[in-house]
Design a protein around this motif. Sequence first.
Motif, mmCIF file in Angstrom:
data_model
loop_
_atom_site.group_PDB
_atom_site.id
_atom_site.type_symbol
_atom_site.label_atom_id
_atom_site.label_comp_id
_atom_site.label_asym_id
_atom_site.label_seq_id
_atom_site.Cartn_x
_atom_site.Cartn_y
_atom_site.Cartn_z
ATOM 1 N N ARG A 96 -16.570 -16.509 4.868
ATOM 2 C CA ARG A 96 -16.163 -15.560 5.899
ATOM 3 C C ARG A 96 -14.654 -15.387 5.901
ATOM 4 O O ARG A 96 -14.131 -14.270 6.032
ATOM 5 C CB ARG A 96 -16.637 -16.045 7.273
ATOM 6 C CG ARG A 96 -18.140 -15.887 7.481
ATOM 7 C CD ARG A 96 -18.497 -16.050 8.953
ATOM 8 N NE ARG A 96 -18.178 -17.395 9.438
ATOM 9 C CZ ARG A 96 -19.019 -18.412 9.422
ATOM 10 N NH1 ARG A 96 -20.258 -18.242 8.910
ATOM 11 N NH2 ARG A 96 -18.653 -19.590 9.874
ATOM 12 N N SER A 97 -13.963 -16.504 5.734
ATOM 13 C CA SER A 97 -12.498 -16.421 5.704
ATOM 14 C C SER A 97 -12.016 -15.627 4.500
ATOM 15 O O SER A 97 -11.090 -14.801 4.594
ATOM 16 C CB SER A 97 -11.914 -17.838 5.678
ATOM 17 O OG SER A 97 -10.504 -17.797 5.620
ATOM 18 N N LEU A 98 -12.681 -15.815 3.346
ATOM 19 C CA LEU A 98 -12.304 -15.072 2.152
ATOM 20 C C LEU A 98 -12.597 -13.581 2.319
ATOM 21 O O LEU A 98 -11.815 -12.716 1.869
ATOM 22 C CB LEU A 98 -13.052 -15.635 0.930
ATOM 23 C CG LEU A 98 -12.620 -17.016 0.450
ATOM 24 C CD1 LEU A 98 -13.520 -17.482 -0.693
ATOM 25 C CD2 LEU A 98 -11.165 -16.967 -0.030
ATOM 26 N N GLU A 99 -13.739 -13.244 2.964
ATOM 27 C CA GLU A 99 -14.074 -11.833 3.200
ATOM 28 C C GLU A 99 -13.022 -11.169 4.078
ATOM 29 O O GLU A 99 -12.575 -10.039 3.802
ATOM 30 C CB GLU A 99 -15.459 -11.719 3.858
ATOM 31 C CG GLU A 99 -16.621 -12.019 2.931
ATOM 32 C CD GLU A 99 -16.697 -10.978 1.809
ATOM 33 O OE1 GLU A 99 -16.296 -9.814 2.027
ATOM 34 O OE2 GLU A 99 -17.138 -11.360 0.706
ATOM 35 N N ARG A 100 -12.597 -11.892 5.123
ATOM 36 C CA ARG A 100 -11.560 -11.332 5.995
ATOM 37 C C ARG A 100 -10.275 -11.139 5.221
ATOM 38 O O ARG A 100 -9.600 -10.103 5.335
ATOM 39 C CB ARG A 100 -11.337 -12.250 7.193
ATOM 40 C CG ARG A 100 -12.451 -12.212 8.223
ATOM 41 C CD ARG A 100 -12.000 -12.848 9.538
ATOM 42 N NE ARG A 100 -11.608 -14.232 9.353
ATOM 43 C CZ ARG A 100 -12.419 -15.262 9.463
ATOM 44 N NH1 ARG A 100 -13.724 -15.052 9.755
ATOM 45 N NH2 ARG A 100 -11.986 -16.485 9.295
ATOM 46 N N GLU A 101 -9.939 -12.138 4.396
ATOM 47 C CA GLU A 101 -8.695 -12.040 3.642
ATOM 48 C C GLU A 101 -8.789 -10.921 2.591
ATOM 49 O O GLU A 101 -7.805 -10.219 2.333
ATOM 50 C CB GLU A 101 -8.399 -13.391 2.955
ATOM 51 C CG GLU A 101 -8.118 -14.520 3.927
ATOM 52 C CD GLU A 101 -6.883 -14.257 4.776
ATOM 53 O OE1 GLU A 101 -5.949 -13.568 4.299
ATOM 54 O OE2 GLU A 101 -6.863 -14.730 5.931
ATOM 55 N N GLY B 216 -7.166 -5.661 0.885
ATOM 56 C CA GLY B 216 -7.450 -4.275 0.440
ATOM 57 C C GLY B 216 -6.658 -3.254 1.236
ATOM 58 O O GLY B 216 -6.104 -2.304 0.681
ATOM 59 N N HIS B 217 -6.631 -3.480 2.588
ATOM 60 C CA HIS B 217 -5.867 -2.552 3.433
ATOM 61 C C HIS B 217 -4.393 -2.587 3.083
ATOM 62 O O HIS B 217 -3.714 -1.538 3.013
ATOM 63 C CB HIS B 217 -6.064 -2.890 4.907
ATOM 64 C CG HIS B 217 -7.439 -2.553 5.407
ATOM 65 N ND1 HIS B 217 -8.440 -3.484 5.544
ATOM 66 C CD2 HIS B 217 -8.016 -1.369 5.790
ATOM 67 C CE1 HIS B 217 -9.534 -2.951 6.007
ATOM 68 N NE2 HIS B 217 -9.297 -1.621 6.152
#
Length: 414
Positions: free
Chosen positions: A334-339, A344-345
């Motif tokens: 989950r932390s990697l997905e957020r990062e 990307g942004h």
Amino acid sequence: MALDSSPESPQPLRVVVGALKNWVERTSPIWVEGQIVQLKRRAGYGIHFLTLRDKVADVSVQVSVSTATLDAAGPITEGTLVAAWMRATVYASNGSLTFECRDLRPSGEGRLLAHLEQRKRALQAEGLFSPDRKRPLPFLPTAIGLITGKDSAAERDVVHNIARRWPGARVVVEHALMQGPHTVEQVMAGLRAFDANEAVEVIIIARGGGSMEDLLPFSDETLARAVFHCRTPVVSAIGHETDTPILDLVADVRASTPTDAAKRVVPDAQAEAQVIATGVSRLRGAITRRILSEQQSLDALRSRPVLRDPGGALALHAERLGDLTGRLRRGIERSLERERGDLGHMLMRVRALSPQATLQRGYAIVTTDDGRTVSSIEQVEPDEIIVARLIDGDIAAAVVDVEPHNHDPQQEES
């Protein structure tokens, strides 16, 4: 002098006692032989009292004696036969007959005992009887030296008891006269021989009982000094337990009898075997009890759940570890997905702001021939060479004309 008296005119008691005192004290002092049966020393007083009895008849008298006279007589004890220089007197206060002793000397055996006592005191003062210099006996001597009379009961007692107590013991015998004028010389010869023999580890001087005169050689000063200077431990076994010659005091060990001497120089094999057997039995019992105790402790440990099923505790911890591992992995994902999203942004924003994106939309970056960026028409002149940097290459061009715009760029931005 005779006193006149009658029932009608009796003489006073004090006069009679005084006349008797005068008559008794006219007698001359005399040497008297007797045995001291009672001696009362009074601490802190100069006069002491003793009872003197005839050595044959049942006759005894009270005698007063000064401290100086007693001290000069040497060691005097009850039972000592003495010669006393006495003067008879009567105490006027109670009319009793008593004697004043002005000189006191041991006589007969008493005189001999006094001389021996004086010798003991002299040797003791020199340290010959000191316990600090007495040597211990070896536990199992290689060889035992025995000085005794030939074919005597003392020899048989010592040899027999040593053989009975410790059959492997070796006894070396030196025969000597045990009474008479040659006793000291022969005993000292045997003593020197044994002391020079390195195999002999202990020496016994043994003799049976006898009179004081028979045992007198064993109180000889020369013999006592020889024993004192001996390097080998010496056991004295002279007479019976009540006999105490000087040899007993200077020897390293005093045995009451020859049999007692044998008991002191070697241990009893049977008794030692019994001690060893008892020790082994107690040791085995202690080891058995220790093993049982440790076995009980081990059984108690093994009965605990954690030791009865060691995998059970591990399975529980493994399950908990797996759960924690899954939670950790999910948290990391989950932390990697957020990062990743944030990255990307940020990349999109960076790309949007990058010159390359601008070039991709059809714009160009204009620079002078020397590389200076051109952002205004005022920076170039007609016929000047400029370079237009596109996304896929550079275009070199010559400025033909410069025309300013009629609109305000700041208004367009607003």
